[in-house]
Design a protein around this motif. Structure first.
Motif, short mmCIF file in Angstrom:
data_model
loop_
_atom_site.label_atom_id
_atom_site.label_comp_id
_atom_site.label_asym_id
_atom_site.label_seq_id
_atom_site.Cartn_x
_atom_site.Cartn_y
_atom_site.Cartn_z
N LEU A 113 1.20 0.48 5.53
CA LEU A 113 1.00 -0.28 4.30
C LEU A 113 1.65 0.47 3.14
CD1 LEU A 113 -2.79 -1.15 4.78
CD2 LEU A 113 -0.83 -2.63 5.25
N GLU A 114 2.58 -0.18 2.48
CA GLU A 114 3.23 0.41 1.32
C GLU A 114 2.23 0.56 0.17
OE1 GLU A 114 6.37 1.52 1.01
OE2 GLU A 114 6.88 1.02 3.09
N LYS A 115 2.55 1.41 -0.79
CA LYS A 115 1.70 1.57 -1.96
C LYS A 115 1.55 0.22 -2.66
CE LYS A 115 1.19 4.16 -6.26
NZ LYS A 115 1.78 5.21 -7.15
N GLY A 116 0.31 -0.17 -2.90
CA GLY A 116 0.03 -1.45 -3.53
C GLY A 116 -0.28 -2.56 -2.55
N GLY A 142 -3.00 0.48 0.98
CA GLY A 142 -1.86 1.38 1.00
C GLY A 142 -1.87 2.33 -0.19
N PRO A 143 -1.13 3.43 -0.12
CA PRO A 143 -0.22 3.74 0.99
C PRO A 143 -0.98 4.26 2.22
CG PRO A 143 -0.18 5.51 -0.63
CD PRO A 143 -1.05 4.43 -1.20
N LYS A 144 -0.57 3.78 3.37
CA LYS A 144 -1.17 4.21 4.64
C LYS A 144 -0.12 4.08 5.73
CE LYS A 144 -5.07 3.27 7.79
NZ LYS A 144 -5.62 4.64 7.73
N ASP A 145 -0.02 5.11 6.54
CA ASP A 145 0.89 5.09 7.69
C ASP A 145 0.23 5.89 8.80
OD1 ASP A 145 3.15 4.56 9.21
OD2 ASP A 145 4.28 6.27 8.43
N LEU A 176 -5.97 -10.48 11.77
CA LEU A 176 -5.31 -9.46 10.97
C LEU A 176 -4.58 -10.16 9.84
CD1 LEU A 176 -3.71 -7.01 13.60
CD2 LEU A 176 -5.79 -6.65 12.26
N ARG A 177 -4.68 -9.60 8.62
CA ARG A 177 -4.03 -10.20 7.47
C ARG A 177 -3.44 -9.07 6.60
NH1 ARG A 177 -5.10 -15.25 4.59
NH2 ARG A 177 -6.73 -15.64 6.16
N VAL A 178 -2.20 -9.25 6.16
CA VAL A 178 -1.54 -8.25 5.32
C VAL A 178 -1.04 -8.92 4.05
CG1 VAL A 178 0.35 -6.59 5.15
CG2 VAL A 178 -0.85 -6.88 7.32
N SER A 179 -1.28 -8.27 2.92
CA SER A 179 -0.84 -8.78 1.62
C SER A 179 0.07 -7.76 0.95
CB SER A 179 -2.06 -9.05 0.73
OG SER A 179 -1.66 -9.32 -0.60
N PRO A 180 1.18 -8.22 0.33
CA PRO A 180 2.07 -7.26 -0.32
C PRO A 180 1.46 -6.65 -1.57
CG PRO A 180 2.79 -9.51 -0.76
CD PRO A 180 1.68 -9.59 0.26
N THR A 189 8.49 -3.26 3.98
CA THR A 189 7.72 -3.99 4.98
C THR A 189 6.38 -3.30 5.17
OG1 THR A 189 9.73 -4.65 6.17
CG2 THR A 189 7.64 -4.82 7.36
N SER A 190 5.32 -4.09 5.15
CA SER A 190 3.98 -3.59 5.46
C SER A 190 3.46 -4.36 6.66
CB SER A 190 3.03 -3.77 4.27
OG SER A 190 3.42 -2.96 3.17
#
Length: 213
Positions: A113-116, A142-145, A176-180, A189-190
């Motif tokens: 997950l990118e920052k934000g 995020g940020p998380k990797d 699973l759900r991802v938001s920018p 890309t997250s």
């Protein structure tokens, strides 16, 4: 096609928490093996042939293994990729004189997950013909990797057991759900996945048992 999963060593002991961890050590455990048939698998997160079920040797847990469960936003993503879901409809054959409930569920995967940006894992459980349980949500920012893990738990007093003497399919709905968020999806890309470096992740569901009258 119906997938039959017999009790097997496919569930590694390291992935299982003992019943006492959830206050279940005073509840009975059936002496015979249980059998779980996957009646139907539907959802964008579990295409045909990408989800399988195995039962722990001591009948206290079962594991769902996914090999294609990914939600993502940003570069290389389709507009619908931000959300992936899977509904498992399971036919659980229990030993005579017993019934069961889901006491807890452990979910694992990987997140970049990118920052934000942010991601959510959610799940709900219900028996066929009975009201849905409330969904349980787990949020990651995020940020998380790194690997992620989430656990849903139910107090012993609140366990919902399958009706005795009836065979009702058990449904598990996951998402699973991802938001920018404030990240820039045109440059980054997250993603979140129920997956691991070898292409599989074990999602463990812990069972509580009780004698039927």
């Amino acid at each position: 096609m119906l997938l039959r999963a017999l009790a097997a060593a496919a569930v590694a002991a390291a992935t299982l928490s003992g019943p006492s961890a959830f206050g279940l050590d005073s509840l009975p455990t059936p002496p015979d093996r249980i059998v779980i048939d996957v009646a139907t698998v539907n959802g964008s997160g579990c295409p045909a042939g990408t989800a399988a079920v195995a039962v722990s040797p001591d009948n206290t847990a079962f594991t769902v293994t996914y090999s294609s469960y990914l939600a993502q936003v940003g570069l290389g993503s389709k507009p619908t990729d931000f959300r992936k879901n899977c509904q498992l409809n399971l036919r659980v054959h229990v030993p005579q004189g017993f019934t069961y409930a889901i006491a807890s569920a452990d979910y694992r995967g990987y997140a970049h997950l990118e920052k934000g940006a942010g991601g959510t894992q959610r799940a709900g459980y219900y028996f066929q013909g009975l009201p849905d349980t409330s969904y349980q949500n787990h949020r990651f920012d995020g940020p998380k990797d790194d690997n992620w893990q989430a656990t849903d738990t139910v107090d012993v007093q609140a366990l919902v057991f399958a009706p005795c003497g009836e065979e009702r399919n058990f449904n598990i709905n996951t998402e699973l759900r991802v938001s920018p968020g404030s990240s820039d999806p045109t440059r980054t890309t997250s993603f979140m996945t129920m997956d691991s470096t070898d292409g599989d992740i074990d999602t463990v569901y812990h069972l509580a048992w009780k004698h039927c009258p």
